[in-house]
Design a protein around this motif. Sequence first.
Motif, PDB file in Angstrom:
ATOM      1  N   GLU A   1     -44.718  13.809  30.078  1.00  0.00           N
ATOM      2  CA  GLU A   1     -44.840  14.877  29.073  1.00  0.00           C
ATOM      3  C   GLU A   1     -43.604  14.914  28.241  1.00  0.00           C
ATOM      4  O   GLU A   1     -43.536  15.346  26.917  1.00  0.00           O
ATOM      5  CB  GLU A   1     -44.838  16.211  29.715  1.00  0.00           C
ATOM      6  CG  GLU A   1     -45.210  17.416  28.860  1.00  0.00           C
ATOM      7  CD  GLU A   1     -45.527  18.834  29.569  1.00  0.00           C
ATOM      8  OE1 GLU A   1     -46.410  19.484  29.146  1.00  0.00           O
ATOM      9  OE2 GLU A   1     -44.755  18.930  30.755  1.00  0.00           O
TER      10      GLU A   1
ATOM     11  N   ASP B   1     -51.834  14.327  34.419  1.00  0.00           N
ATOM     12  CA  ASP B   1     -53.218  15.342  34.522  1.00  0.00           C
ATOM     13  C   ASP B   1     -53.063  16.337  35.650  1.00  0.00           C
ATOM     14  O   ASP B   1     -53.755  17.119  36.154  1.00  0.00           O
ATOM     15  CB  ASP B   1     -54.534  14.872  34.348  1.00  0.00           C
ATOM     16  CG  ASP B   1     -54.750  13.459  35.237  1.00  0.00           C
ATOM     17  OD1 ASP B   1     -53.843  13.490  36.370  1.00  0.00           O
ATOM     18  OD2 ASP B   1     -55.663  12.885  35.352  1.00  0.00           O
TER      19      ASP B   1
ATOM     20  N   LEU C   1     -51.940  23.260  34.050  1.00  0.00           N
ATOM     21  CA  LEU C   1     -52.521  23.455  32.505  1.00  0.00           C
ATOM     22  C   LEU C   1     -52.179  24.709  32.151  1.00  0.00           C
ATOM     23  O   LEU C   1     -52.166  25.858  32.913  1.00  0.00           O
ATOM     24  CB  LEU C   1     -53.672  23.145  32.665  1.00  0.00           C
ATOM     25  CG  LEU C   1     -54.033  21.651  33.020  1.00  0.00           C
ATOM     26  CD1 LEU C   1     -55.578  21.278  33.090  1.00  0.00           C
ATOM     27  CD2 LEU C   1     -53.312  20.342  32.384  1.00  0.00           C
TER      28      LEU C   1
ATOM     29  N   MET D   1     -54.537  10.364  24.159  1.00  0.00           N
ATOM     30  CA  MET D   1     -54.833  11.737  24.613  1.00  0.00           C
ATOM     31  C   MET D   1     -55.184  12.526  23.651  1.00  0.00           C
ATOM     32  O   MET D   1     -54.653  12.224  22.534  1.00  0.00           O
ATOM     33  CB  MET D   1     -53.724  12.440  25.400  1.00  0.00           C
ATOM     34  CG  MET D   1     -53.516  11.873  26.798  1.00  0.00           C
ATOM     35  SD  MET D   1     -51.931  12.647  27.534  1.00  0.00           S
ATOM     36  CE  MET D   1     -50.505  11.583  26.872  1.00  0.00           C
TER      37      MET D   1
ATOM     38  N   ARG E   1     -52.143  21.480  27.312  1.00  0.00           N
ATOM     39  CA  ARG E   1     -53.827  21.403  27.033  1.00  0.00           C
ATOM     40  C   ARG E   1     -53.856  19.765  26.689  1.00  0.00           C
ATOM     41  O   ARG E   1     -53.910  19.555  25.423  1.00  0.00           O
ATOM     42  CB  ARG E   1     -54.061  22.345  26.325  1.00  0.00           C
ATOM     43  CG  ARG E   1     -54.082  23.955  26.626  1.00  0.00           C
ATOM     44  CD  ARG E   1     -54.291  24.805  25.606  1.00  0.00           C
ATOM     45  NE  ARG E   1     -55.681  24.754  25.851  1.00  0.00           N
ATOM     46  CZ  ARG E   1     -56.459  25.786  25.079  1.00  0.00           C
ATOM     47  NH1 ARG E   1     -56.018  26.601  24.067  1.00  0.00           N
ATOM     48  NH2 ARG E   1     -57.814  25.525  24.942  1.00  0.00           N
ATOM     49  N   TYR E   2     -53.966  19.153  27.665  1.00  0.00           N
ATOM     50  CA  TYR E   2     -54.151  17.554  27.517  1.00  0.00           C
ATOM     51  C   TYR E   2     -55.434  16.959  27.981  1.00  0.00           C
ATOM     52  O   TYR E   2     -55.707  17.127  29.276  1.00  0.00           O
ATOM     53  CB  TYR E   2     -52.996  16.639  28.019  1.00  0.00           C
ATOM     54  CG  TYR E   2     -51.727  17.338  27.791  1.00  0.00           C
ATOM     55  CD1 TYR E   2     -51.033  17.767  26.556  1.00  0.00           C
ATOM     56  CD2 TYR E   2     -50.773  17.435  28.902  1.00  0.00           C
ATOM     57  CE1 TYR E   2     -49.968  18.405  26.365  1.00  0.00           C
ATOM     58  CE2 TYR E   2     -49.412  18.089  28.462  1.00  0.00           C
ATOM     59  CZ  TYR E   2     -49.115  18.445  27.347  1.00  0.00           C
ATOM     60  OH  TYR E   2     -47.915  19.398  27.207  1.00  0.00           O
ATOM     61  N   GLU E   3     -56.105  16.231  27.218  1.00  0.00           N
ATOM     62  CA  GLU E   3     -57.306  15.625  27.597  1.00  0.00           C
ATOM     63  C   GLU E   3     -57.125  14.208  27.670  1.00  0.00           C
ATOM     64  O   GLU E   3     -56.921  13.700  26.514  1.00  0.00           O
ATOM     65  CB  GLU E   3     -58.553  16.100  26.660  1.00  0.00           C
ATOM     66  CG  GLU E   3     -59.797  15.139  27.398  1.00  0.00           C
ATOM     67  CD  GLU E   3     -60.916  15.438  26.237  1.00  0.00           C
ATOM     68  OE1 GLU E   3     -62.277  14.786  26.572  1.00  0.00           O
ATOM     69  OE2 GLU E   3     -60.898  16.147  25.523  1.00  0.00           O
ATOM     70  N   ILE E   4     -56.975  13.224  28.851  1.00  0.00           N
ATOM     71  CA  ILE E   4     -56.959  11.987  28.614  1.00  0.00           C
ATOM     72  C   ILE E   4     -58.158  11.294  28.325  1.00  0.00           C
ATOM     73  O   ILE E   4     -59.303  11.392  28.790  1.00  0.00           O
ATOM     74  CB  ILE E   4     -56.234  11.432  29.924  1.00  0.00           C
ATOM     75  CG1 ILE E   4     -55.120  12.029  30.360  1.00  0.00           C
ATOM     76  CG2 ILE E   4     -56.594   9.949  30.047  1.00  0.00           C
ATOM     77  CD1 ILE E   4     -54.633  11.519  31.839  1.00  0.00           C
TER      78      ILE E   4
ATOM     79  N   GLN F   1     -51.584   5.407  27.374  1.00  0.00           N
ATOM     80  CA  GLN F   1     -52.577   6.363  27.363  1.00  0.00           C
ATOM     81  C   GLN F   1     -52.986   7.112  25.772  1.00  0.00           C
ATOM     82  O   GLN F   1     -52.090   6.999  25.318  1.00  0.00           O
ATOM     83  CB  GLN F   1     -52.042   7.460  28.222  1.00  0.00           C
ATOM     84  CG  GLN F   1     -51.902   7.392  29.747  1.00  0.00           C
ATOM     85  CD  GLN F   1     -51.453   8.454  30.618  1.00  0.00           C
ATOM     86  OE1 GLN F   1     -50.573   9.174  29.917  1.00  0.00           O
ATOM     87  NE2 GLN F   1     -51.866   8.960  31.649  1.00  0.00           N
TER      88      GLN F   1
END
Length: 349
Positions: A117, A340, A344, A147, A154-157, A145
């Motif tokens: 991060e 992840d 969050l 994202m 607020r992370y979406e892989i 990665q």
Amino acid sequence: MLVLGIESSCDETGVALVETQGSAVPRLLSHALHSQIAMHQAYGGVVPELASRDHIRRVLPLTQSVLGESGRDLDEVDVVAYTRGPGLAGALLVGAGVACALGVALGKPVLGVHHLEGHLLSPFLSADPPEFPFVALLVSGGHTQLMAVEAVGRYEILGETIDDAAGEAFDKSAKLLGLPYPGGPWLAKLAEQGDSQAFKLPRPLLHSGDLDFSFAGLKTAVLTQARRLGDDLESRKSDLAASTQAAIVEVLLKKSLAALDRTGLGRLVVAGGVGANRSLREQLNAACARRNVRVHYPELALCTDNGAMIAMAAAMRMQAGLEAASARYAFDVKPRWPLDALPLAGAAA
């Protein structure tokens, strides 16, 4: 609020001081970094015990340097942040131990930060910080990665490494070519003298239809080609380096563009050590300019591991209300810590 950040996850000791004012993007006041590259070169890679001992020697003098450069006193620090993971367990324990000791001595809270991060948010330290939301290409060491980033926490892989990451592909291929440690920058420099189309090397998972990465097959192909060249390897080394770099960059480029298409976002953030690669930057800049997409990078000096990104990540998480620094000084480290798994936005820390 002043946040002191300590990074000690692998072979760089970093300390930095960041200041926050309300909801504005935190400001870097000063940072200092010591690299252990010269010490580990004799062994061809990082020796964990040596790394840990060197962190012990460096962290307090670096802290004094940062405070002196910023003109601030230690007792002005409000929060001490440190890298909790992922990384080498012994090296992480040094930073965690020093941070908690400082917290106890000052009566100030501490906060453990996720190393990745820190890289992800490091472009916010640049002269041209990004705005949310954006697609992030994180290419750091053993991690590659993609994202979708809506906000802090607020992370979406979208895709990640299956085996070897891009940084490992650079370093392992460089080692096969007999280049010094750390191999990635040496391979990139040698590639500038070579023909990137001299050898036909695989682009793993380029047409897989997903956004995952796999570079182990490329490393094997480089080894095979090096053996085929035999005594001619020395004279063709720059061509093989250029061809290797071209394969890695093409995969990163096309997967990043696919992620932008899939999400519909118009901003790309590139972070991590491989993000300093000149060929990658040039090709991403050109391709994104054609699509009217903005690209953001950390400053070159902040692409590798550093304390500034740790202080910044801690400050931004606290600003977002995701995590409060703790005055409990018992600590642990997480050598393996998926991104992840972080608290969050909207969840309890």
